[in-house]
Every structure is written in C-alpha cells, then in structure tokens.
Design a protein around this motif. Sequence first.
Motif, PDB file in Angstrom:
ATOM      1  N   ASP A   4      49.254  61.457  11.434  1.00  0.00           N
ATOM      2  CA  ASP A   4      50.097  60.295  11.717  1.00  0.00           C
ATOM      3  C   ASP A   4      50.126  59.349  10.520  1.00  0.00           C
ATOM      4  N   LYS A   5      48.985  59.146   9.881  1.00  0.00           N
ATOM      5  CA  LYS A   5      48.916  58.256   8.721  1.00  0.00           C
ATOM      6  C   LYS A   5      49.792  58.775   7.588  1.00  0.00           C
ATOM      7  N   MET A   6      49.728  60.067   7.327  1.00  0.00           N
ATOM      8  CA  MET A   6      50.521  60.653   6.250  1.00  0.00           C
ATOM      9  C   MET A   6      52.010  60.553   6.552  1.00  0.00           C
ATOM     10  N   VAL A   7      52.374  60.837   7.779  1.00  0.00           N
ATOM     11  CA  VAL A   7      53.784  60.783   8.180  1.00  0.00           C
ATOM     12  C   VAL A   7      54.300  59.347   8.081  1.00  0.00           C
ATOM     13  N   LEU A   8      53.536  58.393   8.599  1.00  0.00           N
ATOM     14  CA  LEU A   8      53.938  56.990   8.553  1.00  0.00           C
ATOM     15  C   LEU A   8      54.101  56.525   7.118  1.00  0.00           C
ATOM     16  N   SER A   9      53.161  56.861   6.264  1.00  0.00           N
ATOM     17  CA  SER A   9      53.222  56.474   4.853  1.00  0.00           C
ATOM     18  C   SER A   9      54.473  57.045   4.191  1.00  0.00           C
ATOM     19  N   LYS A  10      54.725  58.318   4.426  1.00  0.00           N
ATOM     20  CA  LYS A  10      55.878  58.987   3.810  1.00  0.00           C
ATOM     21  C   LYS A  10      57.188  58.331   4.225  1.00  0.00           C
ATOM     22  N   TYR A  11      57.334  58.058   5.504  1.00  0.00           N
ATOM     23  CA  TYR A  11      58.609  57.547   5.986  1.00  0.00           C
ATOM     24  C   TYR A  11      58.803  56.065   5.711  1.00  0.00           C
ATOM     25  N   LEU A  12      57.752  55.286   5.642  1.00  0.00           N
ATOM     26  CA  LEU A  12      57.911  53.872   5.293  1.00  0.00           C
ATOM     27  C   LEU A  12      58.397  53.720   3.852  1.00  0.00           C
ATOM     28  N   GLU A  13      58.076  54.684   2.999  1.00  0.00           N
ATOM     29  CA  GLU A  13      58.538  54.642   1.608  1.00  0.00           C
ATOM     30  C   GLU A  13      60.058  54.792   1.503  1.00  0.00           C
ATOM     31  N   LEU A  14      60.697  55.350   2.518  1.00  0.00           N
ATOM     32  CA  LEU A  14      62.149  55.533   2.513  1.00  0.00           C
ATOM     33  C   LEU A  14      62.900  54.211   2.703  1.00  0.00           C
ATOM     34  N   LEU A  15      62.234  53.206   3.231  1.00  0.00           N
ATOM     35  CA  LEU A  15      62.888  51.949   3.591  1.00  0.00           C
ATOM     36  C   LEU A  15      62.709  50.893   2.508  1.00  0.00           C
ATOM     37  N   ASN A  16      63.681  49.980   2.410  1.00  0.00           N
ATOM     38  CA  ASN A  16      63.495  48.848   1.506  1.00  0.00           C
ATOM     39  C   ASN A  16      62.602  47.808   2.199  1.00  0.00           C
ATOM     40  N   GLN A  17      62.271  46.760   1.494  1.00  0.00           N
ATOM     41  CA  GLN A  17      61.310  45.779   2.000  1.00  0.00           C
ATOM     42  C   GLN A  17      61.735  45.161   3.331  1.00  0.00           C
ATOM     43  N   GLU A  18      62.981  44.714   3.442  1.00  0.00           N
ATOM     44  CA  GLU A  18      63.441  44.079   4.681  1.00  0.00           C
ATOM     45  C   GLU A  18      63.436  45.053   5.846  1.00  0.00           C
ATOM     46  N   GLU A  19      63.926  46.260   5.601  1.00  0.00           N
ATOM     47  CA  GLU A  19      63.962  47.265   6.668  1.00  0.00           C
ATOM     48  C   GLU A  19      62.550  47.614   7.126  1.00  0.00           C
ATOM     49  N   ARG A  20      61.653  47.805   6.171  1.00  0.00           N
ATOM     50  CA  ARG A  20      60.263  48.140   6.490  1.00  0.00           C
ATOM     51  C   ARG A  20      59.618  47.025   7.312  1.00  0.00           C
ATOM     52  N   GLN A  21      59.863  45.782   6.905  1.00  0.00           N
ATOM     53  CA  GLN A  21      59.301  44.638   7.617  1.00  0.00           C
ATOM     54  C   GLN A  21      59.814  44.588   9.058  1.00  0.00           C
ATOM     55  N   ILE A  22      61.109  44.793   9.253  1.00  0.00           N
ATOM     56  CA  ILE A  22      61.698  44.747  10.593  1.00  0.00           C
ATOM     57  C   ILE A  22      61.159  45.891  11.455  1.00  0.00           C
ATOM     58  N   SER A  35      53.929  45.215   4.773  1.00  0.00           N
ATOM     59  CA  SER A  35      55.355  45.523   4.714  1.00  0.00           C
ATOM     60  C   SER A  35      56.056  44.718   3.632  1.00  0.00           C
ATOM     61  N   ILE A  36      55.555  43.555   3.323  1.00  0.00           N
ATOM     62  CA  ILE A  36      56.154  42.711   2.291  1.00  0.00           C
ATOM     63  C   ILE A  36      55.595  43.059   0.913  1.00  0.00           C
ATOM     64  N   LEU A  37      54.293  43.193   0.818  1.00  0.00           N
ATOM     65  CA  LEU A  37      53.631  43.349  -0.478  1.00  0.00           C
ATOM     66  C   LEU A  37      53.516  44.787  -0.957  1.00  0.00           C
ATOM     67  N   ARG A  38      53.410  45.722  -0.013  1.00  0.00           N
ATOM     68  CA  ARG A  38      53.224  47.142  -0.330  1.00  0.00           C
ATOM     69  C   ARG A  38      51.987  47.364  -1.184  1.00  0.00           C
ATOM     70  N   ASP A  39      50.978  46.559  -0.991  1.00  0.00           N
ATOM     71  CA  ASP A  39      49.730  46.679  -1.732  1.00  0.00           C
ATOM     72  C   ASP A  39      48.584  46.382  -0.766  1.00  0.00           C
ATOM     73  N   PHE A  40      47.695  47.338  -0.616  1.00  0.00           N
ATOM     74  CA  PHE A  40      46.630  47.246   0.378  1.00  0.00           C
ATOM     75  C   PHE A  40      45.720  46.036   0.137  1.00  0.00           C
ATOM     76  N   GLU A  41      45.247  45.871  -1.109  1.00  0.00           N
ATOM     77  CA  GLU A  41      44.312  44.790  -1.399  1.00  0.00           C
ATOM     78  C   GLU A  41      44.951  43.414  -1.238  1.00  0.00           C
ATOM     79  N   MET A  42      46.205  43.288  -1.675  1.00  0.00           N
ATOM     80  CA  MET A  42      46.883  42.005  -1.507  1.00  0.00           C
ATOM     81  C   MET A  42      47.121  41.703  -0.033  1.00  0.00           C
ATOM     82  N   ALA A  43      47.417  42.729   0.749  1.00  0.00           N
ATOM     83  CA  ALA A  43      47.597  42.538   2.191  1.00  0.00           C
ATOM     84  C   ALA A  43      46.284  42.103   2.843  1.00  0.00           C
ATOM     85  N   GLU A  44      45.165  42.659   2.373  1.00  0.00           N
ATOM     86  CA  GLU A  44      43.857  42.221   2.885  1.00  0.00           C
ATOM     87  C   GLU A  44      43.612  40.753   2.547  1.00  0.00           C
ATOM     88  N   ASP A  45      44.003  40.341   1.342  1.00  0.00           N
ATOM     89  CA  ASP A  45      43.852  38.936   0.950  1.00  0.00           C
ATOM     90  C   ASP A  45      44.671  38.030   1.864  1.00  0.00           C
TER      91      ASP A  45
END
Length: 169
Positions: free
Chosen positions: A110-128, A36-46
């Motif tokens: 569900d994965k596609m829907v979640l991905s699509k709608y999380l893109e609508l939010l800014n970083q803070e909103e997505r994190q919350i 939610s903070i990084l928006r990058d899969f590999e960095m989130a794995e790190d």
Amino acid sequence: MVQMNIKQSDIPIDNLAEFKKLFNEHKKHVFAIALSILRDFEMAEDVLQEVFIKLFQHMKHQQISNVRAWLITVSRNTALDLYRKKKREITGFDGDYFERLQSITEDPVDKMVLSKYLELLNQEERQIVIMKDISGMKHREIAKITEMPLGTVLWKYNAALKKLRKGIE
C-alpha cells in the motif's frame, strides 16, 4: 524531531492528557497535509512539531471550538510559510519516506502504491486528495481551508481522480 521538554508540574494533568489525546488523534492528518504541500518528509515532521507546539501554547490561553479545523488550517498555513521561505522547487518524494511513515498504513505494498500515484498529481491536487481521502474531510471544508471556491475544489478533485485512474491503466 526535537523532544519537547514539558514540566508536568507546570501543566494540569487534564490538559496534558487532553493534549496527548489530540496529538494521537490528529498527527496523521497534520503530517499528511504538510507532506502534500512540501513533499519532504523531514520538513513535514518539522511542521507537525511546530503545529502541535502552537496548539499546546494556544490551549493554555483559550479553548478551541473545532480543534480539527484549527489544526488543519494552521498546518496548511505553516507548511505554505515554510514552502515560501525556502523559495525553491521541492523535487520529488524521498524514496523511502513511506517506509518511515507508519501512520498511513502498515502494508508495504500500500505504501509503494500510494507513493507512486501521489507523484502523478500536482501540489494542489495532491493536497485535495489527501484531505478528502486520507483525512476524510468534506469538499466544503477543503474549500474553506484552501481558500478555493467549492466548484474549483470539486473540479480539481475529479481531475486528480482521472489522473490516478489513467495512471492505474
């Protein structure tokens, strides 16, 4: 991800079993916060790996009274540190990262829907939203972790829900 080489003879079996249990219970939440903070899969794995290494090292020396809160705080701080270190705008979600993410849901729709709608939010909103709806945290816990007043967290959560509702229409 790099495999962690642990000599089992150096670690009491109870601690290793407890660590594995904690990892399996909390990896989804740690990963979701980092993502939610990084928006990058590999960095989130790190971040996921780094947080659990920190947990393992910390468990050697002292007990943690609230492991979930400790993990979420360390996850958030580690992800923010990495974000600041990069000093660049991290753009968009990787198009197929939810395909690789098995811990949120198995259903591809569900994965596609979640991905699509999380893109609508800014970083803070997505994190919350992720902390509240995916990790199941209370607003007070989110306020403490994000270091925002409770009223601000409630307001941002409701604003995010309104954005999501508009996105559905």
